[in-house]
Scaffold this active site. Structure first.
Site, PDB file in Angstrom:
ATOM      1  CG  ASP A  55      34.565  45.423  54.065  1.00  0.00           C
ATOM      2  OD1 ASP A  55      34.671  44.428  54.812  1.00  0.00           O
ATOM      3  OD2 ASP A  55      35.083  46.518  54.315  1.00  0.00           O
ATOM      4  CE  LYS A 111      28.750  39.056  50.182  1.00  0.00           C
ATOM      5  NZ  LYS A 111      29.475  40.332  50.386  1.00  0.00           N
ATOM      6  CB  THR A 112      32.673  35.527  54.425  1.00  0.00           C
ATOM      7  OG1 THR A 112      32.490  35.638  53.003  1.00  0.00           O
ATOM      8  CG2 THR A 112      33.420  34.254  54.713  1.00  0.00           C
ATOM      9  CG  HIS A 157      35.073  42.617  43.166  1.00  0.00           C
ATOM     10  ND1 HIS A 157      35.162  42.612  41.810  1.00  0.00           N
ATOM     11  CD2 HIS A 157      35.880  43.626  43.595  1.00  0.00           C
ATOM     12  CE1 HIS A 157      35.989  43.565  41.413  1.00  0.00           C
ATOM     13  NE2 HIS A 157      36.449  44.190  42.488  1.00  0.00           N
TER      14      HIS A 157
END
Length: 931
Positions: free
Chosen positions: A440, A443-444, A488
């Site tokens: 969170d 990055k994406t 994660h």
């Protein structure tokens, strides 16, 4: 007769007779003899010439043909006087016909005929000489063979004579033993024989030959003494020798009579002549009846030869040489050539780590029995299919004179990877950039802003759970390949793979959150991969953004940015507002230019599998990042334990391409199985090499799995593991996921949940939908089925309903791990706690009829509750633990009694209470545990 020399006489006188040889044809005919012998015979056929008068009455100018050489007519013969002239066909009689003078044509024709006859005669003479030479050679060869056959026959006859002599001596010995009985029997039968002989004199021989030195013995004489020498007749014929008796012929002739002139033969030519000369009763001589053929003895039948197909079909015919005899003859003739020792061939034998005896013998071109014999000399009893190690195989091969080449099983992978390239063939390639950071931190979102896509909108829970690879075009015109990794904690292996295949790492840190645990992990992965680092401080558009805090926290992990005097580039960006994205791409291009990235596109491709999945419509699909060379459709590739032929290449935009150059991520279709994420991909020359490499890797993987399951190691370690896991409970699971990376993360997270009391055991894990076989396996092992981003097939759902197997679906890894942890907590035994209530002192014990003993007590501390747990303590020793069944205050039942009050107590199933005992009252509570 006088010769007329008058000029009017037309008689022609020639002093030399002119003749022509009759033409003939010659041929060769093969003549067969007994015992399989044959002989070539030249046969000549003389042709008969026909004259002009015989050839249909035709007359011409051709001269008359010459007469045969056997009938010649001299031209100088005079005619008879006073008689008619002789005809031309009168033989040698003189002819009175006046011959006409030959013309030139006739003379030439006759001369040519004579010349042709001479030439033909010379040719025939040469052919006859050549044929005579060949016949002489053939006869000489046949003579040698015949002499050899006669020599063998003489040896056989001598051997048979020795056998007959030994048999005769044995019979003589037998007669000496039993001669008396034989003499008596013959004396009794002699009159009958004499009377029968007088009635038919022609049926018995006149004389019998006696032993040596004895004269002729009359046939009507008395019985012959036992043991007398010489042959004697048996049967009414009298002339046939007695088979097997003394004086029996050495070899029976085909007609049944003995061979004449042989020592010991009965009768013979002289005996037959005497029989013929001596008439019976003075009358004319009667013909001698030949003796009957004696019955062949078993020995003689055996000497005739074996019963073969030839003897069975040609019984009664002449014996011929058998095939076996011909083979023996050829073997005798070529025996010296076959006995020559062959030179031993030394070979180079390739020996792996383990090899069977049969395979070793085949590689050495030796007999397997020789190898086993050598092992037996060393004390090892083995069979042809047993496996021996490389050292033993090398000793055997060297002892047999061969050279050895030792190879390892891992040699099949030699030459697959890291072959050097020609420096002149290297060309620049796009850089590979991996985006890493904490979950969170954007990055994406940052990658979506660069690519102008919305990948984050399709992610479940708003977090990235798959590794992705994309190629974009920078504002400068160059191409950059980005690899997006999840943030994660479970995706550590995925981040490690991204760091290994990358050229540059972009570390994304949120300006409002700072450095977090996964940020530190990403820094460590970048350092381990020894790749340069670029820090992207994201979310600078937020009010609470503190970029300086991020720079300061990075100093704790040896990351010094340029603004603080270091060598690490940093860029403040905002993925949401799309701020400073061009500066980030410029920093990446600058770092790539410093690295001077080059590759050779004109070589077989090498790459790394970024992700692998099983598509129901397309089959196994692998996301591959090509690192060297060019991957083409139709290439045979190997990745881990899987291989296949490339059927299609799909780019990150979904467009099919025919080739994939360096630094280009593509989806590869055509594998026979789903390769694991992180496997290296290589192009091989043929399918045989691909199968060999894949089989070796699958064997290695099976051995590792077996070692992990069986716990190979020392005996102490195995006992320790058994003791540690004796009381451990297992939570059995079957996990199916959409891709290999997610499956790896899930299995790793479940392994970390285990404790000394309970653990999660994954009986099976794989990619793709849940099938009916998965449900069957779960039912057999009592496991629960977990599906991550996949669904069960219709047949699998129906089978699960019938079997009562629970299938749970998840698309967020947080929820999956939490549910499994909660389920495993239910297997933990609850914690039992005791809560002290109070103590009481026993003052007196009362015995009540039909009730039992009641203890009169005073509560000294706390309270006493009915139904609570109690301990009876006597002299500071616990003698009983149980429950309080009754509690009375005076005559009424009481729920509890406070300190300082008296009460009556009775225990469940216990009556031994005494005054002065102490009763301890407490309550038991169970507390549920969790992982």
């Amino acid at each position: 007769m006088t010769e007329t020399k008058s000029p009017g006489d037309k008689t022609l006188s020639v002093s030399k007779t002119l003749t022509l040889k009759r033409p003939s044809e010659s041929g060769v005919v093969r003549q067969s003899f007994s015992h399989g012998r044959s002989k070539a015979v030249v046969v000549e056929k003389v042709k008969r010439r026909t004259g002009p008068g015989e050839a249909g009455g035709q007359s011409g100018s051709a001269p008359a043909p010459a007469k045969p050489a056997s009938v010649t007519t001299p031209l100088s013969t005079k005619p008879r006087v006073g008689g008619p002239p002789a005809s031309p066909s009168a033989g040698t009689r003189p002819s009175g016909v006046v011959l006409r003078t030959l013309t030139d044509d006739e003379r030439d024709a006759r001369t040519q005929a004579l010349q042709e006859a001479r030439v033909r005669e010379a040719d025939e003479r040469r052919a006859a000489v050549e044929e005579a030479r060949r016949r002489i050679e053939r006869e000489a060869k046949e003579r040698v063979e015949r002499e050899a056959a006669e020599a063998r026959k003489r040896e056989e006859e001598a051997r048979r004579a020795l056998e007959d002599e030994a048999r005769r001596k044995a019979e003589q010995e037998a007669r000496k033993r039993f001669g008396e009985e034989e003499a008596a029997r013959r004396a009794a039968g002699a009159p009958a024989q004499a009377s029968s002989a007088s009635q038919s004199p022609s049926s018995r021989p006149p004389y019998r030959s006696g032993g040596p030195g004895s004269g002729p013995r009359p046939a009507g004489a008395g019985p012959r003494p036992a043991g007398a020498g010489g042959p004697r007749s048996s049967g009414p014929g009298g002339g046939a020798p007695r088979p097997g008796g003394a004086g029996a012929p050495a070899m029976a002739r085909p007609g049944g009579a003995a061979a004449p002139g042989r020592p010991g033969a009965p009768g013979g030519e002289e005996e037959e002549a005497r029989r013929a000369r001596r008439p019976s009763g003075g009358g004319p001589a009667k013909p001698v009846i030949p003796p009957k053929a004696p019955k062949a003895t078993p020995g003689e039948e055996k000497r005739r030869g074996r019963l073969t197909v030839v003897t069975a079909y040609q019984e009664g015919e002449q014996r011929e040489r058998s095939v076996a005899a011909f083979r023996r003859r050829v073997q005798r003739m070529t025996g010296q050539r076959q006995s020559e020792t062959k030179e031993k061939i030394s070979r180079e034998v390739t020996i792996p780590e383990t090899i069977t005896i049969q395979d070793l013998a085949n590689r050495m071109s030796e007999r397997a029995v020789d190898v086993i014999r050598m092992l037996m000399r060393q004390g090892q009893m083995m069979k042809i299919n047993d496996v021996i190690d490389a050292d033993t195989a090398q000793l055997i091969a060297e002892e047999l004179g061969h050279t050895v080449k030792r190879v390892a099983e891992a040699d099949v992978e030699e030459g697959l990877f890291d072959t050097p390239d020609d420096p002149e063939a290297l060309q620049p390639r796009p850089p590979v950039v991996t985006i890493m950071g904490h979950v969170d931190h954007g990055k994406t979102s940052l990658l979506d802003a660069i690519r102008h896509t919305h990948v984050v909108a399709g992610e479940a829970g708003g977090i990235t759970q798959h590794i992705g690879a994309y190629q974009v075009t920078a504002p400068s015109g160059g191409r950059v390949t980005f690899i997006d990794t999840p943030g994660h904690a479970a995706f550590t292996a995925m981040r490690a793979r991204g760091a290994k295949v990358t050229d540059v790492v972009v570390l994304v840190v949120a300006a409002d959150d700072g450095v977090m645990p996964q940020t530190i992990e990403a820094i460590n992965h970048a350092k381990a991969a020894k790749v340069p680092l670029i820090v992207a401080i994201n979310k600078i558009d937020k009010p609470d953004a503190k970029p300086e805090r991020v720079r300061t926290e990075l100093l704790q992990h040896s990351i010094v940015v340029e603004s603080m005097g270091g060598d690490t580039l940093e860029v403040e960006v905002s993925a949401k507002q799309k701020l400073n994205l061009d500066k980030l791409l410029e920093a990446v291009a600058l770092q790539a230019e410093v690295l001077d990235l080059k590759s050779n596109p004109a070589r077989p491709a090498e790459g790394t599998v970024i992700e692998g999945k099983l598509d129901r419509g397309r089959g196994p699909v692998a996301t591959v990042l090509v690192q060297r060379g060019t991957l083409k459709v139709g290439d045979i590739v190997v990745a881990g334990a899987e291989w296949g032929r490339v059927r299609a290449l799909v780019a990150d935009t979904g467009v099919q391409v025919d080739t994939a150059g360096p630094s280009l991520p593509v989806e590869v279709l055509g594998f026979n199985g789903t390769p694991e994420a992180g496997d290296r991909l290589a192009v091989v020359e043929n399918e045989a090499r691909a199968r060999e490499v894949a089989d070796y890797r699958s064997r290695q993987r099976r051995d590792k799995a077996a070692a992990k399951i069986t716990g190979r190691g020392s005996l102490a370690e195995m006992m320790k593991e058994l003791k540690a896991g004796a009381g451990r409970k297992e939570f059995t699971l079957l996990v199916k996921a959409d891709v290999q990376g997610s499956l790896e993360a899930i299995v790793g997270s479940l392994d970390k949940l285990g404790t000394d009391e309970v653990m999660a055991r994954v009986v099976h894990s794989g990619v793709g939908g849940i099938s009916e076989s998965d449900v069957t396996l779960a039912a057999a092992s009592g496991a629960a089925i977990i599906g991550f981003n996949v669904r069960a097939h219709k047949e699998a759902r129906e089978a699960a309903e019938r079997s009562g197997i629970e299938i749970r679906y998840y698309n967020i890894i947080y929820d999956l791990v939490d549910d499994v942890k909660q389920a495993m907590s239910g297997l933990l035994p609850p914690t039992v706690r005791e809560i002290m209530l109070g103590n009481a002192l026993v003052l007196e014990v009362f015995n009540i009829t039909k009730v039992g003993k009641i203890a009169g007590c005073r509560v000294t501390d706390g309270t006493v509750e009915r139904g609570a747990h109690v301990r009876l303590i006597r002299d500071n020793v616990v003698i009983h633990e149980g429950k309080l069944s009754q509690l009375k205050r005076f005559k009424d039942d009481a729920k509890e009694v406070l300190a300082g009050q008296e009460c009556g107590m009775s225990f469940e199933n216990y009556q031994d209470m005494r005054a002065g005992d102490v009763i301890e009252c407490y309550r038991v509570e169970t507390v549920k545990r969790s992982l």
